[in-house]
Design an enzyme around this catalytic site. Structure first.
Site, short mmCIF file in Angstrom:
data_model
loop_
_atom_site.label_atom_id
_atom_site.label_comp_id
_atom_site.label_asym_id
_atom_site.label_seq_id
_atom_site.Cartn_x
_atom_site.Cartn_y
_atom_site.Cartn_z
CB SER A 49 -16.57 7.46 16.54
OG SER A 49 -16.24 7.59 15.41
CG ASP A 84 -19.34 9.45 20.38
OD1 ASP A 84 -19.83 9.38 21.50
OD2 ASP A 84 -19.71 9.40 19.30
CG ASP A 105 -20.41 2.45 25.35
OD1 ASP A 105 -21.04 1.77 26.07
OD2 ASP A 105 -20.96 2.45 24.16
CD GLU A 135 -24.00 3.86 26.03
OE1 GLU A 135 -23.24 4.87 25.39
OE2 GLU A 135 -24.55 3.06 25.43
CG HIS A 177 -25.63 5.99 17.89
ND1 HIS A 177 -25.21 4.82 18.79
CD2 HIS A 177 -25.35 7.10 18.65
CE1 HIS A 177 -24.55 5.48 19.68
NE2 HIS A 177 -24.70 6.75 19.67
CG HIS A 207 -25.00 8.89 23.13
ND1 HIS A 207 -23.95 8.74 22.62
CD2 HIS A 207 -24.71 9.21 24.45
CE1 HIS A 207 -22.90 8.65 23.46
NE2 HIS A 207 -23.40 9.26 24.70
CB SER A 210 -29.06 12.68 13.73
OG SER A 210 -27.84 13.32 13.55
CG ASN A 229 -23.28 12.97 22.09
OD1 ASN A 229 -23.33 13.69 22.90
ND2 ASN A 229 -22.75 11.59 22.31
CG ASN A 231 -21.65 11.48 13.40
OD1 ASN A 231 -21.00 12.29 12.70
ND2 ASN A 231 -21.08 10.26 13.50
P1 13P Z 1 -26.38 10.51 15.81
O1 13P Z 1 -25.48 10.29 14.58
O2 13P Z 1 -27.68 9.66 15.59
O3 13P Z 1 -26.70 12.02 15.63
O4 13P Z 1 -25.63 10.02 17.23
C1 13P Z 1 -24.51 10.62 17.32
C2 13P Z 1 -24.07 10.11 18.57
O5 13P Z 1 -24.81 9.98 19.49
C3 13P Z 1 -22.66 9.94 18.80
O6 13P Z 1 -22.62 9.21 20.07
#
Ligand code: 13P
Length: 287
Positions: A49, A84, A105, A135, A177, A207, A210, A229, A231
């Site tokens: 990012s 990102d 984005d 996006e 996210h 995206h 998680s 994705n 993170n």
């Molecule tokens: P998370 O942090 O929810 O896993 O999302 C990661 C993401 O989409 C990065 O663009």
């Protein structure tokens, strides 16, 4: 092996699995993600990012670090360095730094402006052999201070952007996210299905990977998602493992305060999380 994300995503779309974009935050993160991808013979996209890039000292630092690790560690699986949620300016910075892939984005712009800026960046990226993600429809939650509402993308707008020649398309389908709230309604498979019907072979990006239940992720992959994705989940597993080490007083035993020892449980935890994700996404053995 540093490459753009184009071929790995085409292969994933055709093979009905997804490539993991694992966001990196520092040297330890980068090393363990590369090592895990190599051990599992899986392609990987390293997400950076704008905030993480700044934290690590700038995009050139990140790119040169990844390139050097790739060489020193003898990484043979395909690896992409990917911006990102890039701003227009951030995209140009990453192109200059040598990234192999960018995400523009433009989802917060009116669709015409998103189209104009994406068109320009597709042209520039492709001339230089980079892949590019666009996006449509904001992803919910907070990332680098930007709050998205988690709206569902308009399938017709998705087609308009896909037709610009992007290599992958992030479309909001209710994903968020960070941690999902208890009253989250889940992914909108109806929207995803419509988007996939409109955009055909375009690899779609999920995206906020998680905390989405495994069955939902698997279903999204059957409906055309070729990149997921992740993170927050790595951050949470890293933090929990380091916390456990400190709470057990291990940093106070012998040379337990040595950062190489202090951070080792966190690194091992990231490895486990990445392994679970690659297995879920079906990318193991696909390099
Ligand atoms: P998370 O942090 O929810 O896993 O999302 C990661 C993401 O989409 C990065 O663009």
């Amino acid at each position: 092996m540093l490459v753009s994300a184009t071929e790995m995503l085409k292969k994933a779309k055709a093979g009905h699995y997804a490539v993991g974009q694992i966001n990196i935050n520092n040297l330890e993160w980068t090393k363990i993600v590369l090592q895990t991808a190599q051990e599992l013979n899986s392609p990987v996209i390293l997400g950076v990012s704008e905030g993480a890039g700044k934290y690590m000292g700038g995009f050139k630092v990140v790119q040169d670090m990844v390139a050097a690790l790739d060489e020193e560690m003898g990484i043979t699986v395909p690896v992409a360095t990917h911006l990102d949620h890039g701003t227009y300016e951030g995209c140009y910075k990453c192109i200059k730094a040598g990234f192999t892939s960018i995400m523009f984005d433009g989802s917060h712009y009116p669709i015409d402006e998103n189209i104009a800026k994406t068109t320009e960046l597709v042209h520039v990226a492709h001339q230089l052999g980079l892949s590019i993600e666009a996006e449509v429809g904001a992803i919910g939650g907070e990332e680098d201070g930007v709050i998205g509402r988690g709206e569902c993308a308009d399938p017709d707008e998705c087609k308009q952007i896909a037709d610009l020649g992007v290599d992958m398309l992030a479309a909001g389908i209710g994903n968020i996210h960070g941690k999902y709230p208890a009253d989250w309604e889940g992914l909108s498979f109806e929207t995803l299905d419509k988007i996939q019907q409109k955009t055909g072979i375009m690899p779609l990006v999920l995206h906020g990977g998680s905390g989405i239940p495994d069955e939902m992720v698997k279903k999204a992959i059957t409906l055309g998602v070729s990149k997921v994705n992740v993170n927050t989940e790595c951050q949470l597993s890293f933090a929990a493992a380091v916390r456990k080490y400190i709470e057990a007083g291990k940093d106070l035993e012998g040379k337990g305060f040595d950062p190489r020892k202090l951070l080792a449980p966190g690194v091992e935890a990231i490895k486990q999380t990445v392994k679970e994700k690659f297995e879920l996404f079906g990318s193991v053995g696909q390099a």
